[in-house]
Design a protein around this motif. Structure first.
Motif, PDB file in Angstrom:
ATOM      1  N   ASP A  95       0.847  -1.185   0.000  1.00  0.00           N
ATOM      2  CA  ASP A  95       0.000   0.000   0.000  1.00  0.00           C
ATOM      3  C   ASP A  95       0.883   1.236   0.000  1.00  0.00           C
ATOM      4  O   ASP A  95       2.112   1.142  -0.105  1.00  0.00           O
ATOM      5  CB  ASP A  95      -0.983  -0.002   1.173  1.00  0.00           C
ATOM      6  CG  ASP A  95      -0.310   0.169   2.527  1.00  0.00           C
ATOM      7  OD1 ASP A  95       0.945   0.151   2.587  1.00  0.00           O
ATOM      8  OD2 ASP A  95      -1.023   0.315   3.530  1.00  0.00           O
ATOM      9  N   GLN A  96       0.278   2.388   0.119  1.00  0.00           N
ATOM     10  CA  GLN A  96       1.036   3.628   0.016  1.00  0.00           C
ATOM     11  C   GLN A  96       2.149   3.716   1.060  1.00  0.00           C
ATOM     12  O   GLN A  96       3.234   4.232   0.786  1.00  0.00           O
ATOM     13  CB  GLN A  96       0.095   4.822   0.162  1.00  0.00           C
ATOM     14  CG  GLN A  96       0.783   6.170  -0.065  1.00  0.00           C
ATOM     15  CD  GLN A  96      -0.173   7.331   0.071  1.00  0.00           C
ATOM     16  OE1 GLN A  96      -1.325   7.148   0.406  1.00  0.00           O
ATOM     17  NE2 GLN A  96       0.305   8.535  -0.204  1.00  0.00           N
ATOM     18  N   SER A  97       1.884   3.188   2.247  1.00  0.00           N
ATOM     19  CA  SER A  97       2.870   3.286   3.319  1.00  0.00           C
ATOM     20  C   SER A  97       4.100   2.417   3.056  1.00  0.00           C
ATOM     21  O   SER A  97       5.160   2.645   3.658  1.00  0.00           O
ATOM     22  CB  SER A  97       2.234   2.901   4.659  1.00  0.00           C
ATOM     23  OG  SER A  97       1.816   1.544   4.650  1.00  0.00           O
ATOM     24  N   SER A  98       3.988   1.436   2.173  1.00  0.00           N
ATOM     25  CA  SER A  98       5.120   0.540   1.902  1.00  0.00           C
ATOM     26  C   SER A  98       5.860   0.895   0.616  1.00  0.00           C
ATOM     27  O   SER A  98       6.841   0.242   0.269  1.00  0.00           O
ATOM     28  CB  SER A  98       4.635  -0.913   1.825  1.00  0.00           C
ATOM     29  OG  SER A  98       3.761  -1.100   0.720  1.00  0.00           O
ATOM     30  N   VAL A  99       5.390   1.933  -0.070  1.00  0.00           N
ATOM     31  CA  VAL A  99       6.011   2.342  -1.335  1.00  0.00           C
ATOM     32  C   VAL A  99       6.938   3.528  -1.074  1.00  0.00           C
ATOM     33  O   VAL A  99       6.530   4.502  -0.426  1.00  0.00           O
ATOM     34  CB  VAL A  99       4.933   2.726  -2.367  1.00  0.00           C
ATOM     35  CG1 VAL A  99       5.580   3.253  -3.645  1.00  0.00           C
ATOM     36  CG2 VAL A  99       4.050   1.515  -2.680  1.00  0.00           C
ATOM     37  N   PRO A 100       8.177   3.492  -1.552  1.00  0.00           N
ATOM     38  CA  PRO A 100       9.093   4.628  -1.362  1.00  0.00           C
ATOM     39  C   PRO A 100       8.505   5.921  -1.934  1.00  0.00           C
ATOM     40  O   PRO A 100       7.874   5.908  -2.998  1.00  0.00           O
ATOM     41  CB  PRO A 100      10.347   4.198  -2.126  1.00  0.00           C
ATOM     42  CG  PRO A 100      10.273   2.706  -2.176  1.00  0.00           C
ATOM     43  CD  PRO A 100       8.818   2.372  -2.272  1.00  0.00           C
ATOM     44  N   ASP A 101       8.729   7.022  -1.234  1.00  0.00           N
ATOM     45  CA  ASP A 101       8.177   8.312  -1.673  1.00  0.00           C
ATOM     46  C   ASP A 101       8.609   8.669  -3.090  1.00  0.00           C
ATOM     47  O   ASP A 101       7.836   9.260  -3.857  1.00  0.00           O
ATOM     48  CB  ASP A 101       8.614   9.424  -0.709  1.00  0.00           C
ATOM     49  CG  ASP A 101       7.950   9.309   0.656  1.00  0.00           C
ATOM     50  OD1 ASP A 101       6.936   8.594   0.755  1.00  0.00           O
ATOM     51  OD2 ASP A 101       8.449   9.919   1.612  1.00  0.00           O
ATOM     52  N   LYS A 102       9.828   8.298  -3.453  1.00  0.00           N
ATOM     53  CA  LYS A 102      10.337   8.660  -4.777  1.00  0.00           C
ATOM     54  C   LYS A 102       9.588   7.943  -5.900  1.00  0.00           C
ATOM     55  O   LYS A 102       9.691   8.346  -7.070  1.00  0.00           O
ATOM     56  CB  LYS A 102      11.828   8.350  -4.868  1.00  0.00           C
ATOM     57  CG  LYS A 102      12.170   6.862  -4.744  1.00  0.00           C
ATOM     58  CD  LYS A 102      13.667   6.633  -4.808  1.00  0.00           C
ATOM     59  CE  LYS A 102      14.008   5.139  -4.700  1.00  0.00           C
ATOM     60  NZ  LYS A 102      15.475   4.895  -4.757  1.00  0.00           N
ATOM     61  N   GLU A 103       8.836   6.868  -5.546  1.00  0.00           N
ATOM     62  CA  GLU A 103       8.082   6.134  -6.564  1.00  0.00           C
ATOM     63  C   GLU A 103       6.621   6.574  -6.625  1.00  0.00           C
ATOM     64  O   GLU A 103       5.831   5.988  -7.359  1.00  0.00           O
ATOM     65  CB  GLU A 103       8.168   4.627  -6.281  1.00  0.00           C
ATOM     66  CG  GLU A 103       9.597   4.090  -6.379  1.00  0.00           C
ATOM     67  CD  GLU A 103       9.691   2.596  -6.107  1.00  0.00           C
ATOM     68  OE1 GLU A 103       8.648   1.920  -6.163  1.00  0.00           O
ATOM     69  OE2 GLU A 103      10.811   2.101  -5.845  1.00  0.00           O
ATOM     70  N   ILE A 104       6.278   7.580  -5.842  1.00  0.00           N
ATOM     71  CA  ILE A 104       4.915   8.128  -5.864  1.00  0.00           C
ATOM     72  C   ILE A 104       4.985   9.531  -6.457  1.00  0.00           C
ATOM     73  O   ILE A 104       5.377  10.489  -5.797  1.00  0.00           O
ATOM     74  CB  ILE A 104       4.304   8.182  -4.448  1.00  0.00           C
ATOM     75  CG1 ILE A 104       4.288   6.782  -3.822  1.00  0.00           C
ATOM     76  CG2 ILE A 104       2.892   8.754  -4.505  1.00  0.00           C
ATOM     77  CD1 ILE A 104       3.783   6.754  -2.396  1.00  0.00           C
ATOM     78  N   GLY A 105       4.613   9.648  -7.699  1.00  0.00           N
ATOM     79  CA  GLY A 105       4.715  10.942  -8.368  1.00  0.00           C
ATOM     80  C   GLY A 105       3.568  11.878  -8.085  1.00  0.00           C
ATOM     81  O   GLY A 105       3.676  13.097  -8.307  1.00  0.00           O
ATOM     82  N   PHE A 106       2.441  11.329  -7.607  1.00  0.00           N
ATOM     83  CA  PHE A 106       1.270  12.172  -7.310  1.00  0.00           C
ATOM     84  C   PHE A 106       0.407  11.431  -6.304  1.00  0.00           C
ATOM     85  O   PHE A 106       0.198  10.223  -6.411  1.00  0.00           O
ATOM     86  CB  PHE A 106       0.456  12.443  -8.582  1.00  0.00           C
ATOM     87  CG  PHE A 106      -0.728  13.353  -8.364  1.00  0.00           C
ATOM     88  CD1 PHE A 106      -0.625  14.715  -8.595  1.00  0.00           C
ATOM     89  CD2 PHE A 106      -1.942  12.844  -7.913  1.00  0.00           C
ATOM     90  CE1 PHE A 106      -1.713  15.554  -8.379  1.00  0.00           C
ATOM     91  CE2 PHE A 106      -3.033  13.671  -7.700  1.00  0.00           C
ATOM     92  CZ  PHE A 106      -2.917  15.039  -7.938  1.00  0.00           C
ATOM     93  N   GLU A 107      -0.090  12.168  -5.312  1.00  0.00           N
ATOM     94  CA  GLU A 107      -1.001  11.579  -4.343  1.00  0.00           C
ATOM     95  C   GLU A 107      -2.008  12.626  -3.895  1.00  0.00           C
ATOM     96  O   GLU A 107      -1.769  13.825  -3.982  1.00  0.00           O
ATOM     97  CB  GLU A 107      -0.239  11.037  -3.133  1.00  0.00           C
ATOM     98  CG  GLU A 107       0.524  12.089  -2.349  1.00  0.00           C
ATOM     99  CD  GLU A 107       1.253  11.504  -1.160  1.00  0.00           C
ATOM    100  OE1 GLU A 107       0.569  10.982  -0.268  1.00  0.00           O
ATOM    101  OE2 GLU A 107       2.500  11.581  -1.140  1.00  0.00           O
ATOM    102  N   ASN A 108      -3.157  12.144  -3.433  1.00  0.00           N
ATOM    103  CA  ASN A 108      -4.135  13.027  -2.806  1.00  0.00           C
ATOM    104  C   ASN A 108      -4.582  12.386  -1.494  1.00  0.00           C
ATOM    105  O   ASN A 108      -3.901  11.513  -0.960  1.00  0.00           O
ATOM    106  CB  ASN A 108      -5.309  13.325  -3.748  1.00  0.00           C
ATOM    107  CG  ASN A 108      -6.092  12.076  -4.141  1.00  0.00           C
ATOM    108  OD1 ASN A 108      -6.026  11.029  -3.476  1.00  0.00           O
ATOM    109  ND2 ASN A 108      -6.849  12.164  -5.219  1.00  0.00           N
TER     110      ASN A 108
END
Length: 651
Positions: free
Chosen positions: A397-410
């Motif tokens: 889930d989002q908590s287990s994904v590195p921040d650098k691999e999340i290009g956009f979130e809400n």
């Protein structure tokens, strides 16, 4: 003269003032929502009178409940405390806060009604529990920093305007006995309401909008806390256990050669297939709120969802599949456990009772697969991580994904394209390890505030659901384009299915048309494209996937392989947190929480006739049998993974 002085200085004048403001505001909310939904409510003059008179009773009783403790203080406070400066500050602050909460609640009700077409219910309770996601969603969806100061200003002005009444109440020198008289009245109203006020008062109409309008939003909110799980046998119609078990076993007899338990409530059975079992990978994508109306097949413009429109001719497309509920957790529950919707909250959210079941993931695990639940947001929301981790899945889930691999979130999580990047990454990792995999993916972008990365689709981010649907479609197209470049693509079955429709409200308890959802099964080298018109349910998806793999397996699923169903077997289980339905294509049996039974005649997915049902009706018997058995089985933990383990070890 003395009477006038006594009236002006009576302590309970402040309570009377709060009562007048509350009742007036709640009536205005009711009127505003009625005007907003006039075409759907379509009330007659008599029904309008009933809406407001029944509504007044709920308003009155809720006010009495809510003011018991404040009135106890008003009654018991000695005069020297009551007339003190500190008490004056306290009373003014309490009055301001009361007005603010009333206005805030009224405003929130309009936003909630716009989204769900109901007064506060389970959803609003969830919104309170999951504050982080909800607060962020509100901040991103509405001009909250304008709304809150505006409401506070209005509350302050109201408090200032009525200061003479408050000052008069603060100047009172009443005896304890005289204070007890109105307090006794408050207790009497609250007690009477607690004993006799039930939702049956709102059953003056078959129109759900009218029933909701007659409710009191704060009352509904508090009630949702108390009734998050309903005991089937206490609230719903039932039949003899032997009859129920016989009916459901007969209905499922074509799915098995052998029932594996002597307990007649148990549906634990052996599903036998002949020939070679297939070791295809499966990626099951649950699409947030993907409603059929966004597809060109159902009248939408082709550019709204061009990728999903094109996929209709390239996949098995299911035209008459129905969601079991109106919330994401209901869809996930049905897809994972293949169970009809039991009353109250979904099993996923029943903390402490959500683990250890025979799930789709358990079946895949028994065949040596690596299983994942992959969610764009934080999986603690709606208890999803606990449920899936406790039923055979690893979690991404989002908590287990590195921040650098999340290009956009809400507020709800990473945008769909970045979730699909994680799907590709996970599939690559498992394929490199020479593991077969089953990935259950849950998207989030098609949800308010409807924001997504720029320069993806024509509709700018944040401008509504249509843009979010268009973005989700783009993300799926991008995902499949990347997947086609992978070696594992030709050996993978992709299933895309909605969790529920974007809107589930209607005039009926269970508006059938608001439950139909699309499903695609896509695998160019494995599955031949075709339209599948069989009337079916979300609970049939798991057996259908396993059927494509030609697997034999022990099962506790209530669903059937759609490919193996005869036309007369078509049916759909649909429900909300109160009502439970079984739709056979022409009629629907609706079971209510006061042991009520209605049978609706359905034409073009609309109820054209509703009449009281009887347990002599085979459709009603079938509906009761499924829901009664499901309630019994899950309450008594009949469907546990220990059955699967024991059966496997015997082999």
């Amino acid at each position: 003269m003395n009477i006038q002085t006594t009236t002006e200085t009576y302590r309970y004048r402040a309570v009377l003032l709060a009562f007048i403001i509350s009742i007036t505001l709640w009536a205005l909310v009711r009127l505003g929502l009625l005007i907003y939904s006039w075409n759907d409510a379509s009330p007659s003059p008599i029904e309008i009178i009933k809406i407001f008179s029944v509504g007044f009773l709920f308003d009155l009783c809720f006010f009495a409940f809510a003011t018991i403790l404040p009135c106890l203080y008003i009654t018991a406070a000695p005069n020297f405390i009551w007339r003190s400066t500190l008490n004056k500050i306290f009373v003014y602050s309490a009055f301001f806060l009361t007005i603010f909460l009333l206005i805030f609640g009224a405003t929130a009700e309009f936003f909630f009604w716009e989204e769900f077409n109901v007064r506060f219910n389970f959803i609003s309770v969830d919104y309170l529990i999951y504050r982080k996601e909800v607060v962020n969603n509100i901040l991103e969806s509405y001009p909250i920093f304008v709304i809150i100061p505006t409401l506070a200003t209005i509350s302050g002005l109201v408090t200032y305007k009525v200061r003479s009444v408050i000052n008069g109440a603060l100047a009172a020198r009443n005896s304890f006995v005289s204070n007890c008289i109105p307090f006794a009245g408050i207790l009497l109203i609250a007690t009477t309401g607690g004993l006799f006020l039930t939702s049956e008062l709102r059953d003056f109409s078959d129109n759900t909008y009218q029933k909701e309008l007659a409710a009191n939003g704060p009352y509904q909110f508090v009630s949702a806390f108390k009734n998050n799980e309903l005991d089937y046998y206490q609230f719903y119609p039932s039949i003899e256990e032997t009859t129920s078990n016989k009916i459901i076993r007969a209905d499922l007899s074509k799915t098995t050669n052998t029932f594996l338990s002597e307990n007649q409530h148990s549906l634990f059975r052996s599903i036998q297939r002949f020939g070679e079992e297939k070791k295809y990978n499966v990626i099951l994508v649950t699409l947030e709120s993907f409603t059929p109306k966004y597809l060109s097949r159902y009248g939408a413009e082709k550019d709204v969802a061009p990728n999903m429109n094109a996929l209709i001719s390239e996949a098995q497309f299911y035209t008459h599949l129905f969601a079991t509920g109106t919330r994401t957790t209901r869809g996930l529950e049905a897809l994972t456990l293949s169970i009809p919707p039991t009353p109250g909250r979904s099993i996923i959210k029943r903390i402490g009772n959500e683990k250890g079941y025979i799930s789709l993931g358990r079946i895949f695990a028994s065949k040596g697969y690596s299983n994942y639940f992959m969610y764009g947001g934080r999986g603690y929301f709606d208890n999803m991580n606990e449920f899936f981790a406790g039923n055979g899945y690893k979690i991404v889930d989002q908590s287990s994904v590195p921040d650098k691999e999340i290009g956009f979130e809400n507020a709800w999580g990473m945008a769909d394209e970045y979730l699909f990047n994680q799907v590709i990454k996970t599939a690559d990792s498992e394929a490199d390890a020479k593991n077969h995999f089953f990935l259950h993916v849950m998207t989030t972008s098609n949800h308010r505030p409807y924001t997504y990365p720029d320069n993806r689709v024509a509709i700018p981010s944040g401008e509504g659901r249509t843009g979010a649907v268009q973005y989700t479609d783009w993300a799926i197209g991008d995902f499949l384009k990347k997947a086609k470049q992978k070696l594992w693509f030709d050996n993978t079955i992709f299933v895309f299915v909605a969790d529920h429709q974007a809107s589930s409200a209607g005039r009926e308890h269970l508006p059938v048309r608001r439950y139909r959802i699309p499903m695609w099964i896509y695998a160019p080298k494995i599955v031949k494209p075709k339209l599948v018109d069989m009337l079916s349910s979300q609970i049939d998806v798991a057996p259908t996937i396993l059927g494509l793999l030609n697997w034999s397996y022990p099962s506790f699923f209530y669903g059937k392989d759609i490919a193996q169903m005869a036309p007369e077997e078509g049916r759909a289980f649909i429900g909300n947190y109160q009502y439970l339905g079984l739709f056979d294509g022409k009629r629907m049996a609706v079971l209510g929480p006061r042991k009520s039974i209605e049978v609706e005649t359905i034409e073009n997915e609309r109820a054209v006739k509703t009449q009281k049902g009887s347990t002599d009706d085979p459709l009603v018997q079938r509906a009761i049998s499924y829901y009664q058995n499901a309630a019994w089985a899950y309450k008594n933990k009949l469907n546990t993974d220990t059955l699967l383990s024991n059966n496997t070890s015997k082999k």
